[in-house]
Design a protein around this motif. Structure first.
Motif, PDB file in Angstrom:
ATOM      1  N   GLU A  94      63.697  25.706  37.133  1.00  0.00           N
ATOM      2  CA  GLU A  94      64.480  26.836  37.661  1.00  0.00           C
ATOM      3  C   GLU A  94      64.127  27.095  39.122  1.00  0.00           C
ATOM      4  N   TYR A  95      62.868  26.964  39.455  1.00  0.00           N
ATOM      5  CA  TYR A  95      62.426  27.166  40.832  1.00  0.00           C
ATOM      6  C   TYR A  95      63.091  26.151  41.757  1.00  0.00           C
ATOM      7  N   LEU A  96      63.149  24.902  41.331  1.00  0.00           N
ATOM      8  CA  LEU A  96      63.771  23.870  42.158  1.00  0.00           C
ATOM      9  C   LEU A  96      65.245  24.148  42.399  1.00  0.00           C
ATOM     10  N   LYS A  97      65.925  24.717  41.414  1.00  0.00           N
ATOM     11  CA  LYS A  97      67.354  25.019  41.566  1.00  0.00           C
ATOM     12  C   LYS A  97      67.590  26.017  42.696  1.00  0.00           C
ATOM     13  N   HIS A  98      66.657  26.916  42.914  1.00  0.00           N
ATOM     14  CA  HIS A  98      66.823  27.969  43.914  1.00  0.00           C
ATOM     15  C   HIS A  98      66.090  27.680  45.225  1.00  0.00           C
ATOM     16  N   HIS A  99      65.372  26.575  45.279  1.00  0.00           N
ATOM     17  CA  HIS A  99      64.603  26.205  46.478  1.00  0.00           C
ATOM     18  C   HIS A  99      64.849  24.734  46.816  1.00  0.00           C
ATOM     19  N   PRO A 100      66.007  24.438  47.390  1.00  0.00           N
ATOM     20  CA  PRO A 100      66.351  23.032  47.678  1.00  0.00           C
ATOM     21  C   PRO A 100      65.418  22.354  48.677  1.00  0.00           C
ATOM     22  N   LYS A 101      64.747  23.120  49.542  1.00  0.00           N
ATOM     23  CA  LYS A 101      63.804  22.497  50.487  1.00  0.00           C
ATOM     24  C   LYS A 101      62.631  21.856  49.749  1.00  0.00           C
ATOM     25  N   VAL A 102      62.176  22.510  48.696  1.00  0.00           N
ATOM     26  CA  VAL A 102      61.066  21.960  47.901  1.00  0.00           C
ATOM     27  C   VAL A 102      61.537  20.685  47.204  1.00  0.00           C
ATOM     28  N   GLU A 103      62.728  20.734  46.633  1.00  0.00           N
ATOM     29  CA  GLU A 103      63.268  19.553  45.950  1.00  0.00           C
ATOM     30  C   GLU A 103      63.462  18.395  46.934  1.00  0.00           C
ATOM     31  N   LYS A 104      63.945  18.693  48.133  1.00  0.00           N
ATOM     32  CA  LYS A 104      64.133  17.649  49.147  1.00  0.00           C
ATOM     33  C   LYS A 104      62.798  17.050  49.577  1.00  0.00           C
ATOM     34  N   THR A 105      61.786  17.910  49.747  1.00  0.00           N
ATOM     35  CA  THR A 105      60.453  17.435  50.112  1.00  0.00           C
ATOM     36  C   THR A 105      59.905  16.516  49.032  1.00  0.00           C
ATOM     37  N   LEU A 106      60.073  16.914  47.788  1.00  0.00           N
ATOM     38  CA  LEU A 106      59.634  16.102  46.656  1.00  0.00           C
ATOM     39  C   LEU A 106      60.345  14.749  46.659  1.00  0.00           C
ATOM     40  N   PHE A 107      61.637  14.770  46.938  1.00  0.00           N
ATOM     41  CA  PHE A 107      62.437  13.546  46.930  1.00  0.00           C
ATOM     42  C   PHE A 107      62.010  12.576  48.026  1.00  0.00           C
ATOM     43  N   TYR A 108      61.627  13.108  49.191  1.00  0.00           N
ATOM     44  CA  TYR A 108      61.307  12.250  50.327  1.00  0.00           C
ATOM     45  C   TYR A 108      59.813  12.064  50.578  1.00  0.00           C
ATOM     46  N   LEU A 109      58.983  12.356  49.608  1.00  0.00           N
ATOM     47  CA  LEU A 109      57.557  12.098  49.779  1.00  0.00           C
ATOM     48  C   LEU A 109      57.320  10.605  49.996  1.00  0.00           C
ATOM     49  N   PRO A 110      56.395  10.263  50.871  1.00  0.00           N
ATOM     50  CA  PRO A 110      56.092   8.843  51.089  1.00  0.00           C
ATOM     51  C   PRO A 110      55.611   8.170  49.795  1.00  0.00           C
ATOM     52  N   MET A 111      56.007   6.938  49.612  1.00  0.00           N
ATOM     53  CA  MET A 111      55.681   6.214  48.387  1.00  0.00           C
ATOM     54  C   MET A 111      54.175   6.102  48.168  1.00  0.00           C
ATOM     55  N   LYS A 112      53.420   5.941  49.233  1.00  0.00           N
ATOM     56  CA  LYS A 112      51.962   5.840  49.101  1.00  0.00           C
ATOM     57  C   LYS A 112      51.396   7.099  48.432  1.00  0.00           C
ATOM     58  N   LYS A 113      51.910   8.248  48.822  1.00  0.00           N
ATOM     59  CA  LYS A 113      51.457   9.511  48.241  1.00  0.00           C
ATOM     60  C   LYS A 113      51.970   9.659  46.802  1.00  0.00           C
ATOM     61  N   ARG A 114      53.201   9.243  46.556  1.00  0.00           N
ATOM     62  CA  ARG A 114      53.798   9.350  45.217  1.00  0.00           C
ATOM     63  C   ARG A 114      53.010   8.546  44.178  1.00  0.00           C
ATOM     64  N   ARG A 115      52.527   7.378  44.577  1.00  0.00           N
ATOM     65  CA  ARG A 115      51.820   6.508  43.635  1.00  0.00           C
ATOM     66  C   ARG A 115      50.504   7.104  43.157  1.00  0.00           C
ATOM     67  N   GLU A 116      49.937   7.995  43.947  1.00  0.00           N
ATOM     68  CA  GLU A 116      48.644   8.590  43.619  1.00  0.00           C
ATOM     69  C   GLU A 116      48.780   9.874  42.800  1.00  0.00           C
ATOM     70  N   GLN A 117      50.014  10.299  42.546  1.00  0.00           N
ATOM     71  CA  GLN A 117      50.226  11.588  41.905  1.00  0.00           C
ATOM     72  C   GLN A 117      51.198  11.474  40.740  1.00  0.00           C
ATOM     73  N   LEU A 118      51.079  12.437  39.836  1.00  0.00           N
ATOM     74  CA  LEU A 118      51.963  12.508  38.683  1.00  0.00           C
ATOM     75  C   LEU A 118      52.720  13.827  38.753  1.00  0.00           C
ATOM     76  N   PHE A 119      54.044  13.759  38.738  1.00  0.00           N
ATOM     77  CA  PHE A 119      54.897  14.937  38.827  1.00  0.00           C
ATOM     78  C   PHE A 119      55.566  15.179  37.481  1.00  0.00           C
ATOM     79  N   ILE A 120      55.371  16.382  36.953  1.00  0.00           N
ATOM     80  CA  ILE A 120      55.957  16.745  35.660  1.00  0.00           C
ATOM     81  C   ILE A 120      56.827  17.976  35.851  1.00  0.00           C
ATOM     82  N   LEU A 121      58.078  17.860  35.461  1.00  0.00           N
ATOM     83  CA  LEU A 121      59.032  18.958  35.561  1.00  0.00           C
ATOM     84  C   LEU A 121      59.076  19.699  34.235  1.00  0.00           C
ATOM     85  N   ILE A 122      58.922  21.022  34.295  1.00  0.00           N
ATOM     86  CA  ILE A 122      59.013  21.862  33.101  1.00  0.00           C
ATOM     87  C   ILE A 122      60.418  22.454  33.079  1.00  0.00           C
ATOM     88  N   ASP A 123      61.193  22.110  32.065  1.00  0.00           N
ATOM     89  CA  ASP A 123      62.599  22.529  32.016  1.00  0.00           C
ATOM     90  C   ASP A 123      62.989  22.861  30.584  1.00  0.00           C
TER      91      ASP A 123
END
Length: 129
Positions: free
Chosen positions: A68-97
């Motif tokens: 729900e937070y992502l729906k109302h905060h597109p900047k956060v969603e865009k940042t998440l989408f464009y994170l560098p791959m090197k950083k993405r590989r080191e982290q686990l992202f779980i969406l609660i929906d």
């Protein structure tokens, strides 16, 4: 006797960023991480600029994000989408929906996260991780 290597130790010491989660959701996450025997530090954030800074510069291994937070905060969603791959590989992202099925691969792909967990299944999170 099993020898513990540094990889095992690093996996169990983790910083966790909680983005706009309810107290009930946070308690379920704490319980799951304790059941897994992980040493963790929870950091909770709701301010958009703080979250973006933490995504870009923070040292986290695990992120839990409220859909729900992502729906109302597109900047956060865009940042998440464009994170560098090197950083993405080191982290686990779980969406609660509450509107998707737990571990639905297509929903996870669409939101650019590793996994999606329905709020009803949070009590079973330790089995999913």
């Amino acid at each position: 006797m099993r020898q513990v290597n540094s990889f095992d130790e690093n996996i169990r010491q983790i910083n966790v960023l909680l983005v706009a989660l309810s107290s009930h959701e946070i308690e379920n996450i704490k319980t799951a991480l304790k059941e897994l025997g992980w040493n963790f530090r929870l950091i909770s954030a709701k301010e958009e600029n703080t979250i973006i800074q933490q995504l870009l510069n923070g040292e986290y291994g695990l992120f839990f994000i409220n859909a729900e937070y992502l729906k109302h905060h597109p900047k956060v969603e865009k940042t998440l989408f464009y994170l560098p791959m090197k950083k993405r590989r080191e982290q686990l992202f779980i969406l609660i929906d509450e509107d998707v099925k737990t571990l639905d691969n297509f929903s996870a792909f669409k939101k650019n996260v590793n996994a999606v967990v329905n709020t009803k299944d949070l009590p079973y999170l330790s089995q999913l991780l």
